[in-house]
Design an enzyme around this catalytic site. Sequence first.
Site, PDB file in Angstrom:
ATOM      1  N   SER A 238       0.751  -1.307  -0.028  1.00  0.00           N
ATOM      2  CA  SER A 238       0.090  -0.058   0.264  1.00  0.00           C
ATOM      3  C   SER A 238       0.972   1.342  -0.099  1.00  0.00           C
ATOM      4  CB  SER A 238      -1.057  -0.144   0.990  1.00  0.00           C
ATOM      5  OG  SER A 238      -0.084  -0.005   2.664  1.00  0.00           O
ATOM      6  N   THR A 239       0.145   2.511  -0.618  1.00  0.00           N
ATOM      7  CA  THR A 239       1.002   3.599  -0.680  1.00  0.00           C
ATOM      8  C   THR A 239       1.444   4.237   0.971  1.00  0.00           C
ATOM      9  OG1 THR A 239      -0.008   4.213  -2.495  1.00  0.00           O
ATOM     10  CG2 THR A 239       0.977   5.959  -1.254  1.00  0.00           C
ATOM     11  N   VAL A 241       2.078   2.301   3.826  1.00  0.00           N
ATOM     12  CA  VAL A 241       3.036   1.637   4.078  1.00  0.00           C
ATOM     13  C   VAL A 241       4.431   1.876   3.431  1.00  0.00           C
ATOM     14  CG1 VAL A 241       4.285  -0.751   4.653  1.00  0.00           C
ATOM     15  CG2 VAL A 241       1.829  -0.487   5.275  1.00  0.00           C
ATOM     16  N   GLY A 242       4.183   2.326   1.986  1.00  0.00           N
ATOM     17  CA  GLY A 242       5.477   2.588   1.298  1.00  0.00           C
ATOM     18  C   GLY A 242       6.213   3.829   1.801  1.00  0.00           C
ATOM     19  N   GLU A 259       6.576  -0.177  -5.128  1.00  0.00           N
ATOM     20  CA  GLU A 259       5.278  -0.621  -6.037  1.00  0.00           C
ATOM     21  C   GLU A 259       4.328  -0.317  -5.067  1.00  0.00           C
ATOM     22  OE1 GLU A 259       5.792  -0.646  -9.141  1.00  0.00           O
ATOM     23  OE2 GLU A 259       7.981  -1.758  -9.604  1.00  0.00           O
ATOM     24  N   CYS A 293      -3.100  -4.435  -7.833  1.00  0.00           N
ATOM     25  CA  CYS A 293      -2.803  -2.877  -7.746  1.00  0.00           C
ATOM     26  C   CYS A 293      -3.193  -2.141  -9.255  1.00  0.00           C
ATOM     27  CB  CYS A 293      -1.420  -2.884  -7.626  1.00  0.00           C
ATOM     28  SG  CYS A 293      -0.327  -3.634  -8.587  1.00  0.00           S
ATOM     29  N   GLU A 390      -8.227   3.882  -3.228  1.00  0.00           N
ATOM     30  CA  GLU A 390      -8.171   2.521  -3.742  1.00  0.00           C
ATOM     31  C   GLU A 390      -9.202   1.446  -2.737  1.00  0.00           C
ATOM     32  OE1 GLU A 390      -4.272   0.528  -3.060  1.00  0.00           O
ATOM     33  OE2 GLU A 390      -4.338  -0.030  -5.336  1.00  0.00           O
TER      34      GLU A 390
END
Length: 504
Positions: A238-239, A241-242, A259, A293, A390
């Site tokens: 996920s963005t 956690v990214g 990613e 994704c 999302e």
Amino acid sequence: MTEAVLEVPHFRMYIDGEWVDTEDRYHLINPADEELWATSARGSAADADAAVAAAVAAHERGEWRNATPEDRAATMTRMVEILNDRMDDLVEMHVAENGVTVRQAMAFHVGYSISHLQYFADMARTYPFETPGPMLGYPTMAAGITRREPIGVVAGIVPWNFPMLLAVWKLGPALAAGNCIVLKPDEKTPATLLEVARAAHEAGVPPGVLNVVTGEGEEVGRRLSSHPDVRKIAFTGSTAVGRLIAQQASENLKKVTLELGGKGPNIVLPDADIDTAVDGALFAFCLYQGQACESGTRLLLPDALHDEFVAKMIERAKLMKVGPPADFDTAMGPIISAEQKARIEYYIELAPKEGATIAFQGEVPDGPGHWVPVTILTDVTNDMRVAREEIFGPVLCVLRYTDVQEAIDIANDSEYGLSAGVWSEDVDAAMDVARQLEAGTVWINDWHMVNVMYPFGGFKQSGIGRELGPHALDEYTEQKFVHVDLSRSLDRRIYDLVVPALEG
Ligand code: NAD
């Protein structure tokens, strides 16, 4: 532990060439029937430290990084052969592990994993690890060489939706380039990834070169992404956690590839072949129950086509069989977990409150399993949360547009930029739109076709860097320029002959 627990398969971690167990175990639940299908070790930060130490030691011993690229390729090809021989078991395991349908597991989750690993093995043979540069004539005669060297210890963190494939996207280029790697699967889906480790073990990958630690993101993942001896982190998830990973990695300035999420805009141009585009739009948001994704989750229709297109899509959606993923004719299986199901249902309930219409909801099986119906939302505008966030389930937002420029503007009005699509009978018109879309992948008259020979990754908050493609190994190597002063290295007579010639 009950007897029933003892009867199911148990998966241990793989550290320094050994299978390592823990007293504490995860219960792995089949999302289609909510039954326990396996257990796995529950690793800790200490296990992450042990795996990194093993990888550092292996890197220092140099057995793998100093092997010829041809030898690394041969070992990786043996891994591919072992995995190929176990294809049926891997497919069965994958279906139990994350509820992917058997057909999709054969084609994508397992099929792609094996063929993509072969691509990386082949790449070890062809990658320019050492490239001579132009001869330097001034101030002295010299030669330049660019070397691509392994970075050292890499950590790879992957989510539950494509655990085996997304691990291969990291271990493939890492191993081909001569690195050592520590992988962390999602807590729910360690099994198929550990089978890749088993194949590496049997193929003769030296101890410590590939390690797998199972455990919580907050503990094992955090430890790996902040570990001082890890030089690069490759993450898919996920963005949110990214962002955390990037922060954690900044402590020792690790190299980072991310990613992340997406909200793929799918533009149907007025001249598109409607029947093809209808099926394509369904495929774009329904593959693996929408838990991919790169899904196409915002469908942009021209006003003139809107009603006919939606009506046809509903007719086609009614034909899709939702049910046990192990049945060969099932088109869609369950959602991974009760938690993810609740998250999707939250967005479906939110949609009408934001002014959208639930135009269609499909059937789901009775009984156990985490089922969410195929859901088509119309009257969606791009400012709604259902269009911006999302959802990660089989939920489609249908938006209208008047002219093509408006469609492009809506498509690009998103914090994400992973994938997009255009449907048209006119390839020039579709290419013109593709050039203007802010996305790492644009499909014309297709969707989900991730091709290992081309780069994959995101614009904007969908990620940093690219996986796959001819430059995949660039992300797993350091560049080194080596200067050779030929006046000191060459036979003086050759130098005396060449230099006056160069100087004219
Ligand atoms: P997630 O981000 O919650 O988890 C991904 C992994 O990160 C898991 O292994 C998890 O244990 C670990 N993790 C969690 N917290 C961590 C922390 N603080 N430090 C280190 N590691 C941590 O994602 P998810 O819900 O499992 O997966 C779904 C998401 O992944 C979606 O947003 C989807 O779009 C994205 N995704 C992106 C791609 C891509 O290629 N762009 C592919 C698949 C999935």
